[in-house]
Design a protein around this motif. Sequence first.
Motif, mmCIF file in Angstrom:
data_model
loop_
_atom_site.group_PDB
_atom_site.id
_atom_site.type_symbol
_atom_site.label_atom_id
_atom_site.label_comp_id
_atom_site.label_asym_id
_atom_site.label_seq_id
_atom_site.Cartn_x
_atom_site.Cartn_y
_atom_site.Cartn_z
ATOM 1 N N ASN A 185 15.191 3.967 -2.217
ATOM 2 C CA ASN A 185 16.228 3.280 -2.976
ATOM 3 C C ASN A 185 17.519 3.180 -2.190
ATOM 4 O O ASN A 185 18.262 2.205 -2.302
ATOM 5 C CB ASN A 185 16.473 3.983 -4.314
ATOM 6 C CG ASN A 185 15.318 3.739 -5.270
ATOM 7 O OD1 ASN A 185 14.652 2.703 -5.178
ATOM 8 N ND2 ASN A 185 15.051 4.677 -6.158
ATOM 9 N N THR A 186 17.789 4.190 -1.349
ATOM 10 C CA THR A 186 18.977 4.134 -0.507
ATOM 11 C C THR A 186 18.835 3.030 0.531
ATOM 12 O O THR A 186 19.776 2.286 0.810
ATOM 13 C CB THR A 186 19.184 5.479 0.217
ATOM 14 O OG1 THR A 186 19.146 6.510 -0.752
ATOM 15 C CG2 THR A 186 20.500 5.502 0.956
ATOM 16 N N LEU A 187 17.629 2.914 1.087
ATOM 17 C CA LEU A 187 17.391 1.905 2.130
ATOM 18 C C LEU A 187 17.542 0.483 1.597
ATOM 19 O O LEU A 187 17.707 -0.455 2.356
ATOM 20 C CB LEU A 187 15.995 2.082 2.733
ATOM 21 C CG LEU A 187 15.828 3.304 3.642
ATOM 22 C CD1 LEU A 187 14.391 3.444 4.097
ATOM 23 C CD2 LEU A 187 16.751 3.192 4.846
ATOM 24 N N PRO A 212 0.821 -1.221 0.000
ATOM 25 C CA PRO A 212 0.000 0.000 0.000
ATOM 26 C C PRO A 212 0.853 1.269 0.000
ATOM 27 O O PRO A 212 0.567 2.224 -0.712
ATOM 28 C CB PRO A 212 -0.793 -0.096 1.310
ATOM 29 C CG PRO A 212 -0.774 -1.527 1.677
ATOM 30 C CD PRO A 212 0.510 -2.083 1.159
ATOM 31 N N LEU A 213 1.920 1.241 0.779
ATOM 32 C CA LEU A 213 2.803 2.403 0.855
ATOM 33 C C LEU A 213 3.418 2.694 -0.513
ATOM 34 O O LEU A 213 3.416 3.842 -0.993
ATOM 35 C CB LEU A 213 3.912 2.118 1.875
ATOM 36 C CG LEU A 213 4.718 3.303 2.378
ATOM 37 C CD1 LEU A 213 3.845 4.226 3.190
ATOM 38 C CD2 LEU A 213 5.891 2.811 3.235
ATOM 39 N N GLY A 214 3.914 1.648 -1.150
ATOM 40 C CA GLY A 214 4.528 1.805 -2.469
ATOM 41 C C GLY A 214 3.506 2.299 -3.481
ATOM 42 O O GLY A 214 3.816 3.101 -4.363
ATOM 43 N N ILE A 254 11.431 10.960 -1.282
ATOM 44 C CA ILE A 254 11.038 9.696 -0.647
ATOM 45 C C ILE A 254 11.495 8.508 -1.485
ATOM 46 O O ILE A 254 11.990 7.511 -0.954
ATOM 47 C CB ILE A 254 9.503 9.669 -0.434
ATOM 48 C CG1 ILE A 254 9.149 10.656 0.682
ATOM 49 C CG2 ILE A 254 9.034 8.266 -0.065
ATOM 50 C CD1 ILE A 254 7.691 10.672 1.035
ATOM 51 N N ILE A 255 11.366 8.639 -2.798
ATOM 52 C CA ILE A 255 11.794 7.538 -3.672
ATOM 53 C C ILE A 255 13.306 7.327 -3.567
ATOM 54 O O ILE A 255 13.789 6.199 -3.455
ATOM 55 C CB ILE A 255 11.358 7.810 -5.127
ATOM 56 C CG1 ILE A 255 9.828 7.736 -5.212
ATOM 57 C CG2 ILE A 255 11.978 6.800 -6.075
ATOM 58 C CD1 ILE A 255 9.257 8.106 -6.556
ATOM 59 N N THR A 256 14.051 8.427 -3.540
ATOM 60 C CA THR A 256 15.509 8.307 -3.386
ATOM 61 C C THR A 256 15.845 7.655 -2.045
ATOM 62 O O THR A 256 16.710 6.785 -1.949
ATOM 63 C CB THR A 256 16.174 9.695 -3.446
ATOM 64 O OG1 THR A 256 15.676 10.372 -4.590
ATOM 65 C CG2 THR A 256 17.679 9.582 -3.527
ATOM 66 N N VAL A 264 6.742 0.844 -5.900
ATOM 67 C CA VAL A 264 6.737 2.211 -6.431
ATOM 68 C C VAL A 264 7.120 2.195 -7.907
ATOM 69 O O VAL A 264 6.437 2.772 -8.754
ATOM 70 C CB VAL A 264 7.716 3.111 -5.636
ATOM 71 C CG1 VAL A 264 7.899 4.448 -6.350
ATOM 72 C CG2 VAL A 264 7.205 3.340 -4.234
ATOM 73 N N ASN A 265 8.203 1.521 -8.226
ATOM 74 C CA ASN A 265 8.665 1.478 -9.611
ATOM 75 C C ASN A 265 7.622 0.893 -10.546
ATOM 76 O O ASN A 265 7.347 1.441 -11.605
ATOM 77 C CB ASN A 265 9.951 0.653 -9.716
ATOM 78 C CG ASN A 265 11.131 1.403 -9.130
ATOM 79 O OD1 ASN A 265 11.038 2.610 -8.902
ATOM 80 N ND2 ASN A 265 12.207 0.708 -8.855
#
Lengths: 274, 231
Positions: free
Chosen positions: B67-69, B46-48, B62-64, B120-121
């Motif tokens: 991706n870092t995480l 749901p978050l994505g 947030i997307i960056t 997300v992607n």
Amino acid sequence: MLKTSIMYIIIGIIILLLIGGIKDRYIGSNERLILATTTSTDNSALLDKLIPIFEEKEGIRVDVVAVGTGKALELGRSGDSDLLLVHDEKSELEFIEQGYGIDRYKVMYNDFIVLGPKGDPSHLKGATSVVEAFKMINKGQSLFISRGDYSGTHKQELFLWDIAGVKPEGNWYQEVGQGMGSTLMVANEKEAYILIDRSTYLAYRADIDLEIVFEGDSLLYNLYGIMAVNPNRHDNINYKGATKFIKFIVSQKGQEIIRDHKIFGERLFNPLNL
Amino acid sequence: MEYILTGVRDAIGLILTLDQEVIGIALLSINLSLVAILLASLIGIPLGFLVGYYKFKGRRFIITLLNTLLSLPPVVIGILVFSFISKQGPLGEFGLLFTPQGIIIGQTILALPIITALTVNTVKESEHQIVITALSLGASSGQALLTLLKEVKFGILGAVITGYGRVIGEVGVSMMIGGNIRNFTRTLTTAIALETGKGEFSFGIALGIILMLISFIINLILHSFQEGGSW
């Protein structure tokens, strides 16, 4: 749509079963006692003999967390273990003095030995004391593998370098930061010298090429102590269980198990209360 | 070389003889990783979807961040969770350290960014065309969203599979938070680490083979959803 609902129901049931399975595992009917100990006592399989008998007798489940002595004391300090079986007398007494631990008993002893490659490049076999042996390793610039993890064995090793007046630094000295067994495997692969407790050596002897190059010095005495974590320092410490285990390990029965625990006919630890 | 052959033989032996301890370890590994991946999916999908679907200020950041995480090492998660659930930590009173539940917390945190970021992607990539097409065909915005959901489910399943692979194969969290306690928190990966430390390479390889078999079966099941496609 019906098919979808059925799929979801099935997945739901699987999930409930999974969570249920873990719940049973966790809650159980047994009381829990967390014993933080050194990798050497764990690798030697001594605890596999002592613990089932204790569990059977008292109905307390003993969970062994095998880490170095330094980490074990840390777990006691933070209240994350109930009981400690470790081997670094100086740190142990400090631990008691600071009020983190109580009821310390001496349980058993063995000794440290120095292993080296077959050729013994620094000629440690001719050494008359462990201090001399350590000086020779440094002089010959032979590779030495150190635990490097603040374990009892590591502390002992640093103590010996200190007496020998040698700074353990340079290409010849490598710290791996792992348990005794893993460290021994590294030393074996690299054909290096290593300080090790005798029980771990005996447990691994069949699988390694290194051999004893120095032994028998009063500075190599290796004493194991047991103590409870002070229940006044933290909530929910299983002090009762810890007391029962301490009583058990220093009892005649416990000490006999220690005495009779052998690998290839050789005793790993010598009891102190028989 | 010899280790590997002996390892294969040992693995077959352990499976055929239904070695009780190994089965217990394997079941615990499956159990923990499935619960963790489920929790991570419940939060992460749901978050994505929200982050991928809606345009808002700070979205790119947030997307960056997500991706870092992705490159968060399990050991660091281990340290963080450890400090929270240790008796000295804020959640100390629950006694979660050195328990299977503690491992689940860590593994969920490990899988969460993976599932979220990949969702997300997927949503971001497919969103435009699907929604525009649906709307141009006269769908209401609710119907358009539903169409989008249907379209991205393969991608999301892929996210879950990737997350699962990361969770079942990790050592750092299980070792630090579980403590590798025999018959209690010893998982396949911590057992492998232990056996390797003991120099029992062939037994370690045998456990590794069992781990791969489990992953293979779980992936087969998940892929059957993908190919079935009808639900």
